[in-house]
Design an enzyme around this catalytic site. Structure first.
Site, PDB file in Angstrom:
ATOM      1  N   LYS A  35       0.781  -1.319   0.124  1.00  0.00           N
ATOM      2  CA  LYS A  35      -0.001   0.048  -0.011  1.00  0.00           C
ATOM      3  C   LYS A  35       0.997   1.218   0.061  1.00  0.00           C
ATOM      4  O   LYS A  35       0.692   2.241  -0.867  1.00  0.00           O
ATOM      5  CB  LYS A  35      -0.960  -0.049   1.256  1.00  0.00           C
ATOM      6  CG  LYS A  35      -2.150   0.202   1.084  1.00  0.00           C
ATOM      7  CD  LYS A  35      -2.950   0.222   2.218  1.00  0.00           C
ATOM      8  CE  LYS A  35      -4.474  -0.478   2.187  1.00  0.00           C
ATOM      9  NZ  LYS A  35      -5.441  -0.503   3.370  1.00  0.00           N
ATOM     10  N   ASN A 227     -24.399   4.375  14.242  1.00  0.00           N
ATOM     11  CA  ASN A 227     -24.625   3.251  13.429  1.00  0.00           C
ATOM     12  C   ASN A 227     -25.724   2.305  13.592  1.00  0.00           C
ATOM     13  O   ASN A 227     -26.180   1.790  12.623  1.00  0.00           O
ATOM     14  CB  ASN A 227     -23.156   2.508  13.201  1.00  0.00           C
ATOM     15  CG  ASN A 227     -22.394   3.086  12.300  1.00  0.00           C
ATOM     16  OD1 ASN A 227     -22.557   4.415  11.778  1.00  0.00           O
ATOM     17  ND2 ASN A 227     -20.962   2.705  12.085  1.00  0.00           N
ATOM     18  N   CYS A 279     -18.742  -1.434   7.956  1.00  0.00           N
ATOM     19  CA  CYS A 279     -19.293  -1.097   9.225  1.00  0.00           C
ATOM     20  C   CYS A 279     -20.168  -1.437  10.103  1.00  0.00           C
ATOM     21  O   CYS A 279     -20.320  -2.055  11.125  1.00  0.00           O
ATOM     22  CB  CYS A 279     -19.290   0.570   9.085  1.00  0.00           C
ATOM     23  SG  CYS A 279     -17.634   1.194   8.764  1.00  0.00           S
ATOM     24  N   LYS A 339     -22.204  -0.696  -1.825  1.00  0.00           N
ATOM     25  CA  LYS A 339     -23.223   0.341  -2.287  1.00  0.00           C
ATOM     26  C   LYS A 339     -22.645   1.196  -3.438  1.00  0.00           C
ATOM     27  O   LYS A 339     -21.216   0.652  -3.506  1.00  0.00           O
ATOM     28  CB  LYS A 339     -23.270   1.225  -1.063  1.00  0.00           C
ATOM     29  CG  LYS A 339     -22.179   2.059  -0.556  1.00  0.00           C
ATOM     30  CD  LYS A 339     -22.495   2.939   0.712  1.00  0.00           C
ATOM     31  CE  LYS A 339     -21.544   3.901   0.827  1.00  0.00           C
ATOM     32  NZ  LYS A 339     -21.767   5.065   1.623  1.00  0.00           N
ATOM     33  N   ARG A 346     -16.603  -5.344   1.061  1.00  0.00           N
ATOM     34  CA  ARG A 346     -16.605  -6.109   2.411  1.00  0.00           C
ATOM     35  C   ARG A 346     -18.093  -6.446   2.843  1.00  0.00           C
ATOM     36  O   ARG A 346     -18.870  -5.255   2.948  1.00  0.00           O
ATOM     37  CB  ARG A 346     -15.931  -5.293   3.515  1.00  0.00           C
ATOM     38  CG  ARG A 346     -14.327  -5.425   3.102  1.00  0.00           C
ATOM     39  CD  ARG A 346     -13.551  -4.538   4.252  1.00  0.00           C
ATOM     40  NE  ARG A 346     -13.726  -3.280   3.951  1.00  0.00           N
ATOM     41  CZ  ARG A 346     -12.930  -2.231   4.846  1.00  0.00           C
ATOM     42  NH1 ARG A 346     -12.180  -2.555   5.752  1.00  0.00           N
ATOM     43  NH2 ARG A 346     -12.951  -0.743   4.331  1.00  0.00           N
TER      44      ARG A 346
HETATM   45  N1  LIG Z   1     -14.756   2.330   6.022  1.00  0.00           N
HETATM   46  C1  LIG Z   1     -15.457   3.236   6.644  1.00  0.00           C
HETATM   47  O1  LIG Z   1     -16.532   3.803   5.854  1.00  0.00           O
HETATM   48  C2  LIG Z   1     -15.439   3.662   8.016  1.00  0.00           C
HETATM   49  C3  LIG Z   1     -16.317   4.737   8.331  1.00  0.00           C
HETATM   50  C4  LIG Z   1     -16.119   5.233   9.940  1.00  0.00           C
HETATM   51  C5  LIG Z   1     -15.334   4.459  10.678  1.00  0.00           C
HETATM   52  N2  LIG Z   1     -14.665   3.382  10.121  1.00  0.00           N
HETATM   53  C6  LIG Z   1     -13.740   2.773  11.055  1.00  0.00           C
HETATM   54  O2  LIG Z   1     -12.601   3.138  11.000  1.00  0.00           O
HETATM   55  C7  LIG Z   1     -11.494   1.903  11.220  1.00  0.00           C
HETATM   56  C8  LIG Z   1     -10.766   1.771   9.790  1.00  0.00           C
HETATM   57  O3  LIG Z   1     -11.698   1.525   8.727  1.00  0.00           O
HETATM   58  P1  LIG Z   1     -11.052   1.193   7.501  1.00  0.00           P
HETATM   59  O4  LIG Z   1     -12.142   0.957   6.493  1.00  0.00           O
HETATM   60  O5  LIG Z   1     -10.291   2.534   7.117  1.00  0.00           O
HETATM   61  O6  LIG Z   1     -10.262  -0.028   7.321  1.00  0.00           O
HETATM   62  P2  LIG Z   1      -9.014  -0.354   6.402  1.00  0.00           P
HETATM   63  O7  LIG Z   1      -8.991  -2.024   6.625  1.00  0.00           O
HETATM   64  O8  LIG Z   1      -9.345   0.036   5.067  1.00  0.00           O
HETATM   65  O9  LIG Z   1      -7.687   0.059   6.712  1.00  0.00           O
HETATM   66  C9  LIG Z   1      -6.985  -0.179   7.888  1.00  0.00           C
HETATM   67  C10 LIG Z   1      -5.678  -0.055   7.849  1.00  0.00           C
HETATM   68  O10 LIG Z   1      -4.670  -0.128   8.935  1.00  0.00           O
HETATM   69  C11 LIG Z   1      -3.338  -0.436   8.580  1.00  0.00           C
HETATM   70  N3  LIG Z   1      -3.002  -1.313   9.919  1.00  0.00           N
HETATM   71  C12 LIG Z   1      -3.237  -2.345  10.572  1.00  0.00           C
HETATM   72  N4  LIG Z   1      -2.489  -2.383  11.586  1.00  0.00           N
HETATM   73  C13 LIG Z   1      -1.412  -1.463  11.485  1.00  0.00           C
HETATM   74  C14 LIG Z   1      -0.355  -1.015  12.280  1.00  0.00           C
HETATM   75  N5  LIG Z   1       0.212  -1.895  13.186  1.00  0.00           N
HETATM   76  N6  LIG Z   1       0.413   0.005  11.819  1.00  0.00           N
HETATM   77  C15 LIG Z   1       0.171   0.608  10.824  1.00  0.00           C
HETATM   78  N7  LIG Z   1      -1.149   0.461  10.085  1.00  0.00           N
HETATM   79  C16 LIG Z   1      -1.872  -0.360  10.344  1.00  0.00           C
HETATM   80  C17 LIG Z   1      -4.025  -1.688   7.517  1.00  0.00           C
HETATM   81  O11 LIG Z   1      -2.742  -2.089   6.833  1.00  0.00           O
HETATM   82  C18 LIG Z   1      -4.996  -0.750   6.623  1.00  0.00           C
HETATM   83  O12 LIG Z   1      -4.299  -0.078   5.573  1.00  0.00           O
HETATM   84  C19 LIG Z   1     -12.577   0.837  11.654  1.00  0.00           C
HETATM   85  O13 LIG Z   1     -12.537   0.577  12.946  1.00  0.00           O
HETATM   86  C20 LIG Z   1     -13.790   1.109  11.166  1.00  0.00           C
HETATM   87  O14 LIG Z   1     -15.087   0.669  11.839  1.00  0.00           O
HETATM   88  C21 LIG Z   1     -14.690   3.086   8.921  1.00  0.00           C
END
Ligand SMILES: NC(=O)c1ccc[n+]([C@@H]2O[C@H](COP(=O)([O-])OP(=O)(O)OC[C@H]3O[C@@H](n4cnc5c(N)ncnc54)[C@H](O)[C@@H]3O)[C@@H](O)[C@H]2O)c1
Length: 472
Positions: A35, A227, A279, A339, A346
């Protein structure tokens, strides 16, 4: 301000790019080398409107990508943790990524820092994060833990972030709240919106947004409760749609009647094939688990999840009713993402439905404007991925609409009809007017509305081959 964002996923990357857009100096840290390489090479790893523009504007200047968390913490005043919090088998949130980041952050704290939960986490997580940082040697006075839940939606993430309805800041000390207020000042004082180069304002935006300061526990609960409430709204209208189908009412009319009540509002009253994504399903399970641990049996959430699952089963029954037997039938499928507007698959209801249909012996040709590559990794190998809606329809016994991409709402109906083997459309997203579809010669099945059949065909649901209609 110097900011570190840990995690460059849908939330971390968008938050990092938007903080840079607000004038901050941002380091986005990830441990996924692929990434990072893509980001450093100028690629945009996710499909998100305006993200390419923001990355092009700030990458290499106010926005940097690295795997060096230690360095990022050392130079930053605020560290936002935006790593994944996936569900465990028991439905709790898996907080091991958050814990491992907290441990690493601890070793790099020298002067005052705020550590901000951006990931969606259960109540009490901030206390755990604090304990972990202390256990690993940081001085108690040298940091605060805050909660700043993220409400962005995939597909409109950049505008949701910059034109948010509200900013929630959970901070238990004033010095911590001050840092977060400063970070969001360009939004809250409206100065960002005055800029000539600001991202265009979406229709419904109310600017400037309020900044709501709460305790960290309240902020953690706000995210889960929001949510859960939205998912409940979706399941509610899906349940109403089922009743509409039984009595011959039109759910769109019912939605209009309900949604114009200002206490209820029209948004999230879209009947369909149920919610999905990374989510709602996991956050509902996590909230359910949190409630159970606190001694509250939140059965309302069980029902929301049950209705959501049932909604997919109802759609499958609709396909069976429209086609009678499924083995060997060829289906064109429009939509793979959970969506419209995103490439995220996911927990996508579309993927789950395709898997069920393939299991029942259907041959599927599917098209999605953005999610094809990601879907390839999880779909059965015999699902054909094609490059246009019309290719998906070619020779198909029916066309299924499973994601609400705008492109799918404006198909050329004559062309579509000419491609299909039989002019049958089963629309899980209510993108078309049934009367228009019938006028174009389609047998059209949607959600919460009577099936529309061209003149001359029997009018009952699922009866266009003359069989006795089943309960749908
Ligand atoms: N996707 C959404 O629409 C959304 C909206 C609001 C909140 N959230 C919340 O935000 C959080 C992240 O969601 P997302 O969709 O961005 O997840 P994602 O899986 O797309 O991204 C998570 C990232 O964290 C990185 N990561 C994991 N462990 C790590 C570490 N130790 N050091 C550095 N990087 C690390 C992964 O490589 C990945 O790139 C979740 O808790 C989710 O519930 C998501």
């Amino acid at each position: 301000m110097r900011i570190a964002v840990v995690g460059s996923g849908y939330v971390g990357l968008v938050a990092g790019a938007c903080f840079a857009e607000l004038g901050h100096d941002v380091r986005v840290v990830d441990n996924d080398q692929q990434k990072l390489a893509a980001l450093n090479n100028g690629q945009v790893p996710i499909h998100e409107q305006f993200l390419p523009e923001l990355l092009a504007r700030h990458r290499g200047q106010r926005l940097q990508f690295s795997d060096d968390l230690h360095e990022a913490v050392r130079v930053s005043a605020a560290i936002f943790v935006a790593v994944g919090t996936p569900p465990t088998d028991s439905g709790d949130a898996d907080l091991s990524y958050v814990e491992s980041v907290a441990r690493e952050i601890s070793g790099a704290i020298r002067d005052y820092k705020i550590v901000v939960e951006k990931s969606t986490v259960p109540v009490y997580t901030s206390e755990w994060v604090r304990k972990i940082i202390l256990r690993n040697g940081a001085d108690a006075e040298s940091f605060d833990v805050a909660s700043n839940p993220e409400f962005l939606r995939e597909g409109t993430a950049v505008t949701d972030f910059l034109f948010t309805d509200r900013i929630v800041v959970g901070a238990d000390t004033e010095r911590c709240a001050i840092v977060l207020r400063e970070i969001y000042a360009p939004l809250c004082d409206g100065s960002y919106y005055q800029r000539g180069d600001a991202i265009p304002q979406p229709d419904r935006a109310q600017i400037p947004p309020p900044l709501i300061v709460t305790s960290t526990k309240s902020a953690e609960l706000i995210k889960h409760a929001s949510n859960a409430f939205l998912a409940m709204k979706i399941s509610f209208i899906n349940a109403v749609a089922s009743i509409c189908e039984s009595v011959g009412a039109n759910v769109q009319q019912v939605c209009q009647g309900i949604g114009t009540d200002s206490r209820i509002g029209p948004r999230f009253l879209n009947p369909g094939i149920g919610y999905g994504g990374s989510c709602f399903p996991k956050d509902l399970m996590a909230f359910r688990a949190v409630a159970r641990e606190c001694g509250y049996d939140f059965r309302l959430l069980d029902e929301v999840m049950r209705i959501n699952e049932e909604q997919r089963q109802r759609f499958l029954r609709k396909v069976r009713n429209a086609l009678w037997t499924l083995r060997g039938k060829r289906l064109g499928v429009l939509g793979l993402a959970f969506k419209g507007g995103t490439d995220d698959i996911r927990e996508s209801p579309a993927i789950l439905l395709i898997q069920s249909l393939v299991q029942e012996g259907c041959k599927v040709a599917a098209y999605d404007p953005a999610a094809g590559d990601r879907a390839r990794e999880v779909l059965p190998s015999n699902v054909e991925l094609v490059r246009s809606p019309y290719e998906a329809a070619a020779g198909a016994d029916a066309l299924l609409i499973l994601t609400e991409w705008e492109e799918f709402a404006t198909l050329e109906l004559k062309l579509l009809s000419s491609k299909l083997r039989y002019p049958i459309v089963i629309d899980g997203r209510n993108l078309y007017d049934p009367a228009v579809m019938a006028a174009h010669g389609f047998s059209y099945y949607s959600v919460g509305r009577a099936p529309a059949l061209p003149e001359g065909l029997p009018t009952q649901a699922g009866n266009d081959r003359g069989e006795k209609p089943q309960q749908i």
